[in-house]
Enzyme design. Structure first.
Site, short mmCIF file in Angstrom:
data_model
loop_
_atom_site.label_atom_id
_atom_site.label_comp_id
_atom_site.label_asym_id
_atom_site.label_seq_id
_atom_site.Cartn_x
_atom_site.Cartn_y
_atom_site.Cartn_z
N LYS A 78 0.89 -1.18 0.01
CA LYS A 78 0.15 -0.01 0.18
C LYS A 78 0.95 1.20 0.26
O LYS A 78 0.56 2.27 -0.93
CB LYS A 78 -0.86 0.07 1.19
N ARG A 125 2.90 5.75 -3.33
CA ARG A 125 4.22 6.81 -3.85
C ARG A 125 4.20 6.74 -5.26
O ARG A 125 4.80 7.72 -5.84
CB ARG A 125 5.11 6.21 -2.78
N GLY A 127 -5.20 8.13 5.74
CA GLY A 127 -4.35 9.03 6.15
C GLY A 127 -3.03 8.99 5.31
O GLY A 127 -2.60 10.24 4.94
N ASP A 131 2.00 -1.07 11.83
CA ASP A 131 0.49 -1.58 11.56
C ASP A 131 0.35 -3.04 11.85
O ASP A 131 -0.87 -3.42 11.59
CB ASP A 131 0.22 -1.65 9.89
N LYS A 150 -4.39 6.11 14.67
CA LYS A 150 -4.63 5.28 13.22
C LYS A 150 -6.01 5.37 12.95
O LYS A 150 -6.73 6.13 13.25
CB LYS A 150 -3.95 3.92 13.39
N ARG A 173 -6.21 1.84 18.02
CA ARG A 173 -6.06 0.64 17.80
C ARG A 173 -5.82 -0.18 19.03
O ARG A 173 -6.07 -1.29 19.33
CB ARG A 173 -4.91 0.23 16.63
N ARG A 200 -7.51 -3.13 9.44
CA ARG A 200 -6.69 -4.03 10.27
C ARG A 200 -7.29 -4.87 11.30
O ARG A 200 -7.01 -5.64 11.92
CB ARG A 200 -5.28 -3.34 10.67
#
Ligand code: S3P
Length: 450
Positions: free
Chosen positions: A28, A33, A101, A327, A354, A358, A403
């Site tokens: 991701k 990018r 984000g 993550d 996040k 989380r 997630r």
């Protein structure tokens, strides 16, 4: 896309051995990018293996709004015909970054030193996340920002017409902030210097160099000092996106806790700034092997084999490892339930900002499943119950967080009773094939509450 459709409740049940090959989607971070840097050079960048999750599709959409020509050719294959550094057009519409984000923060950086104005929004999760960490440094370049209280979206950024280069120490470990500053620095004359006290994922530095920017990294007493020379003429690239280690974490961790499992995850990116989870799992006694180590697209890559590991022990995960596995704490906290003894995760307060908080989301959900969890602002401790230990039998809230949803479903594959999530919809942001892929391996899940 702001928000998503109706919630998709999903239930995972104790599953037979997970076996086979898990072809997880593209990374991701590198996918975002690739699109943004492709948009910042004149000529055609060719991308294969792009993650076609909603987060990245929203970034593709945004790059079109800023004037790039972004074309989808086939599964994972895209081209970007960019506008060059400083060439962004002013978008006619509000830029909606959905749940992402990374998308919104990197794009804000990339447009902050161009003489254009853009307004950004996102879903309920993204609208609750702090943007001051981006508006502070882009303000130093000369950009202005007007958002809601607490620096929240929707937010309008007025790019600097006459940007100045800056020297900036990133106040928290964040690759998004570092990357936003570097992308803003691209269109500022002179050298922009970014200092990070702790190393975070370095895809932006690697890719900027790959696209022909003059960028150097030195380790000093202050930390990692990254120096970028502004106003380069970036050169279009051919990019092969490696598979995402953060997505691989789900089939890998599920295999460790489901009896009899043996799963191969080929071609995953193993950049050291991303691989902290695998080090941690090996310290816990997980049966993981790395095969066929190689380099692809400037990133280290390997095939990872994970087998059922009934003898894992709880450990203390050092705080300085957090950036390289930031993550992965939700799924690690699930694995920790199936180890013996406590697993202590320190230095994890960034988890609170996040897609959801989380620490809170995992603590509350695991408690509902029968685990004992302790937490403070910066720490999560999960008391392991051994390989058959987690009772399950609960519905957990996913809080618009992909997630969190995937972590609880993986818990359900190994827990004594089924585990449900109230909404599996957000999984499509990063791992749209999670459900069929896990089912092919032998995991049992259905779209309904238990
Ligand atoms: C990302 C950086 C990390 C990570 C996110 C992706 C990136 O965020 O959590 O999923 O691609 O730069 P922070 O920079 O907020 O730590």
């Amino acid at each position: 896309m702001s928000g998503h459709g109706d919630p998709i409740p999903m239930t995972a049940r104790k599953s037979g051995p997970l076996r086979g090959t898990a072809d997880v989607p593209g990374d991701k971070s590198i996918s975002h990018r690739s699109l943004i840097l492709g948009a910042l050079c004149v000529g055609e960048t060719h991308i294969t293996g792009l993650l076609e999750g909603q987060d990245v599709l929203d970034t593709a959409h945004a790059m079109r709004a800023f004037g790039a020509e972004v074309t989808h050719h086939g599964p994972g294959e895209w081209t970007v015909n960019g506008v060059g550094v400083g060439g962004f057009a002013e978008p006619e519409q509000v830029i909606d970054c959905g749940n992402s984000g990374t998308g919104v923060r990197l794009i804000m950086g990339a447009m902050a030193t161009s003489p254009i104005t853009a307004t950004f929004t996102g879903d309920a999760s993204l609208r609750g996340r702090p943007m001051g960490r981006i508006t502070d440094p882009i303000g130093l370049f000369g950009a202005q920002s007007y958002g809601r209280q607490g620096g929240r979206l929707p937010m309008t950024i007025v790019g600097a017409a006459d940007p100045v280069s800056i020297r900036y120490t990133v106040p928290m470990p964040s690759a998004q902030v570092k990357s936003a500053v570097l992308l803003a620095g691209l269109n500022a004359p002179g050298q922009t210097v970014v200092i990070e006290k702790e190393a975070t994922r370095d895809h932006t530095e690697r890719m900027l160099a790959g696209f022909g920017a003059e960028v150097s990294v030195t380790e000093t007493d202050e930390g990692r000092v990254i120096t970028l020379t502004g106003q380069p003429e970036l050169q279009p690239q051919t990019i092969v996106v490696p598979r995402d280690p953060s997505s691989a974490a789900f089939p890998v961790c599920a295999a460790l806790i489901v009896e009899g499992s043996d799963v191969l995850v080929p071609g995953i990116g193993l950049n050291p700034t991303r691989a902290g989870l695998f080090t941690t799992l090996q310290e816990m006694g997980a049966n993981l092997t790395f095969e066929n180590m190689r380099e692809a697209g400037g990133e280290p890559v390997a095939d990872l084999r994970a087998r059922f590991s009934p003898d894992m022990k709880g450990i203390e995960v050092p705080p300085d490892r957090a950036p390289s596995m930031i993550d992965e704490y939700p799924i690690l906290s699930v694995v920790a339930c199936f180890a013996t003894g406590p697993t202590t995760m320190k230095g994890v307060k960034e988890l609170r900002v996040k897609e959801s908080d989380r620490i809170d989301a995992m603590a509350r959900g695991l408690e509902r499943c029968g685990a004992t969890v302790d937490e403070d602002e910066d720490t999560l401790i999960v008391h392991g119950m051994g390989p058959n230990g987690l009772p399950g039998g609960a519905t957990c809230a996913s809080h618009l967080d992909h997630r969190i949803a995937m972590s609880f479903l993986c818990a359900g594959f190994a827990a004594q009773k089924p585990v449900s999530v109230d909404d599996a919809g957000p999984i499509s942001t990063s791992f749209p094939i999670f459900e069929p892929l896990m089912e092919t391996l032998g995991a049992q899940m259905v779209r309904s509450n238990a």
